[in-house]
Design an enzyme around this catalytic site. Structure first.
Site, PDB file in Angstrom:
ATOM      1  N   ARG A  44     -24.091  15.961  13.229  1.00 28.01           N
ATOM      2  CA  ARG A  44     -25.303  16.061  12.411  1.00 28.01           C
ATOM      3  C   ARG A  44     -24.906  16.298  10.951  1.00 28.01           C
ATOM      4  NH1 ARG A  44     -28.951  20.494  12.086  1.00 28.01           N
ATOM      5  NH2 ARG A  44     -27.651  21.539  13.604  1.00 28.01           N
TER       6      ARG A  44
ATOM      7  N   HIS B  41      -0.596  -5.107   1.775  1.00 30.43           N
ATOM      8  CA  HIS B  41      -0.649  -5.745   3.078  1.00 30.43           C
ATOM      9  C   HIS B  41       0.617  -5.477   3.860  1.00 30.43           C
ATOM     10  CE1 HIS B  41      -2.528  -8.387   5.895  1.00 30.43           C
ATOM     11  NE2 HIS B  41      -1.430  -9.098   6.002  1.00 30.43           N
TER      12      HIS B  41
END
Ligand SMILES: *[C@@H]1O[C@H](CO)[C@@H](O)[C@H](O)[C@H]1NC(C)=O
Ligand SMILES: *[C@@H]1O[C@H](CO)[C@@H](O)[C@H](O)[C@H]1NC(C)=O
Ligand SMILES: *[C@@H]1O[C@H](CO)[C@@H](O)[C@H](O)[C@H]1NC(C)=O
Length: 448
Positions: free
Chosen positions: A179, A421
């Site tokens: 929550r 990458h």
């Protein structure tokens, strides 16, 4: 100037160890995946946790952290007193020491940093038979089949690592998991946990815990929607239903401190209470993130303002955090829900993508829950309001981007950043699909 620290327990809590274990509890998974890269792993059945060596390692770690803290205090000539403090008047605190004797301390400035303690729900058996996350690594026996009551980040982290360590874990969720966090991301986290075998009982509150002759614990709970009652037998019941501020015993009225909220927390904008020389930092503050690094940073800035002529205030916005569930969730800034509330859906652009972490290319893991999103203003240059990332090493990924968000990064700048990458962090630089476009956010080469 002399400084005194008054403390009842050891300075470090077990929460550090919680996230530490979360990161290592996936070892069995790594061993399994290593097979895909050619490792000959004798037998995964032999890869199992030795609970007593684990808890011993954790306890040693906590001891060493405490030791370092004490040495640090001594080197800086700060007196450390192990005692329970309470105000006598605005400038006097009475410390009750371990042997019961009392010591009066007077000070020009006083900082309240008592933090919180686990809250135990008011049900039969809670105090007698249940434990909290503070106790889990002091358990002298393996936790076994465990019921976790509460689905905040502590509850989910505990359920996650217990499951990864090979113990059965069931979570009672009262309202929604995580929550306050972005709910779409929260569901990615719980979906992934469910797929790994963690059971969730939604909309359920505990009713009672009783001890059976076998020594096991019988827990009963109520589904607040269907009104159905259920029960099951567990070896351990772990309560993770929040923490409460330890302000009751402080006798705040004696100091004249009245800025206290209904839940017992201290209301102190800029960390100053209604009494000019009494301050508060950390979890005891009302409406502030309950995170150790936040407390440390706020305390540091307060000290500079008090003693070094500085003026900088703590910025409680854009604090990055990570939930160390088996698939981590890291975020900084606003959730999609909060952004919609503040700016309206029409004024926002939400970029999102599912992605496949490189380490899963060869093991061919199903990666349905590796997902990220950027919440941004719609008008150019689309300032980023929040970044959310579920996947491996989310904490590492989000930390750097948190600095960028604090500097006011825009989507344009993010998309103009060249990725490294192959990393998972580069996915943030590749974001280009908006929710509004309705395009498929799945990567081309994915999803078996
Ligand atoms: C588990 O570790 C403890 C010491 O940390 C050791 O005494 C015990 O033999 C170990 N148990 C097994 C089954 O290896
Ligand atoms: C209690 O402990 C304190 C600090 O260790 C010591 O100075 C004091 O003399 C002790 N008092 C009694 C009554 O033992
Ligand atoms: C756009 O996003 C997709 C999905 O994440 C990605 O495969 C593609 O490389 C991105 N395109 C650009 C130009 O960044």
């Amino acid at each position: 100037m002399s400084l005194v620290v008054l403390d009842t327990i050891s300075p470090a809590t077990s929460l550090i160890s919680c996230s530490m274990i979360c990161m290592f509890s996936n070892y069995r998974k790594h061993a399994k995946e290593a097979v895909a890269y050619g490792w000959e792993v004798p037998s995964l059945e032999n890869v199992k946790i030795n609970w007593s060596s684990l808890t011993e390692a954790v306890q040693n770690h906590i001891k060493s952290v405490n030791w370092v803290t004490r040495v640090d205090l001594r080197e800086k000539k700060i007196e450390y007193i192990n005692g329970l403090g309470e105000f006598k008047d605005p400038h006097t605190v009475i410390a009750t020491l371990k042997n019961g004797s009392k010591k009066e301390l007077t000070a020009k400035n006083i900082v309240i940093a008592v933090g919180g303690r686990p809250h135990y729900p008011d049900i039969p058996g809670a105090k007698e038979y249940c434990i909290s996350s503070d106790d889990i690594f002091s358990l002298s026996h393996p936790p076994g089949k465990t019921l976790v009551v509460g689905a905040g980040y502590i509850g989910l982290e505990c359920a996650g690592f217990l499951n990864s360590l090979g113990y059965s874990a069931t979570v009672l969720v009262r309202s929604v998991p995580l929550r306050g966090f972005d709910q779409q991301m929260a569901s990615m986290v719980t979906n992934e946990m469910e797929s790994k075998g963690v059971r969730f009982q939604h909309k359920c509150i505990p009713l009672s815990v009783e001890k059976l002759e076998s020594g096991q614990l019988k827990a009963r709970w109520l589904n607040t929607e269907t009104k159905e009652q259920s029960e099951d037998v567990f070896d351990t019941v772990l309560l993770a239903t929040g923490r409460y501020a330890l302000t009751q015993q402080l006798n705040l009225p004696a100091a004249g401190v009245t800025s206290v909220s209904a839940n017992g927390k201290i209301v102190a904008e800029t960390e100053q209470t209604n009494v000019a020389h009494v301050f508060a930092v950390g979890d005891v503050l009302d409406g502030r993130p309950e995170l150790t690094p936040v407390a440390i940073h706020a305390g540091r800035l307060l000290a500079r303002r008090l003693f070094a002529g500085a003026a900088q205030l703590m910025d409680y916005d854009n604090v990055a955090t990570t939930v160390f569930t088996p698939l981590e969730y890291g975020c900084v800034g606003l959730s999609e829900e909060t952004a919609v509330q503040r700016y309206g859906a029409d004024n926002l652009e939400i970029y999102h993508a599912f992605y496949k972490p490189t380490e899963f290319f060869i093991p061919q893991r199903n990666i349905r829950n590796c997902y990220l999103k950027a919440v941004a203003r719609r008008e150019a240059p689309q300032r980023v309001l929040g970044l959310h990332f579920v996947g491996p090493v989310a904490g590492e990924v989000i930390q750097g981007f948190a600095a960028a968000v604090k500097c006011g990064i825009t989507m344009e700048q993010l998309m103009n950043t060249v990725g490294i990458h192959p990393t998972v962090a580069e996915e943030f630089t590749r974001l280009n699909i908006t929710k509004r476009s309705g395009k498929d956010p799945n990567p081309a080469s994915c999803c078996s």
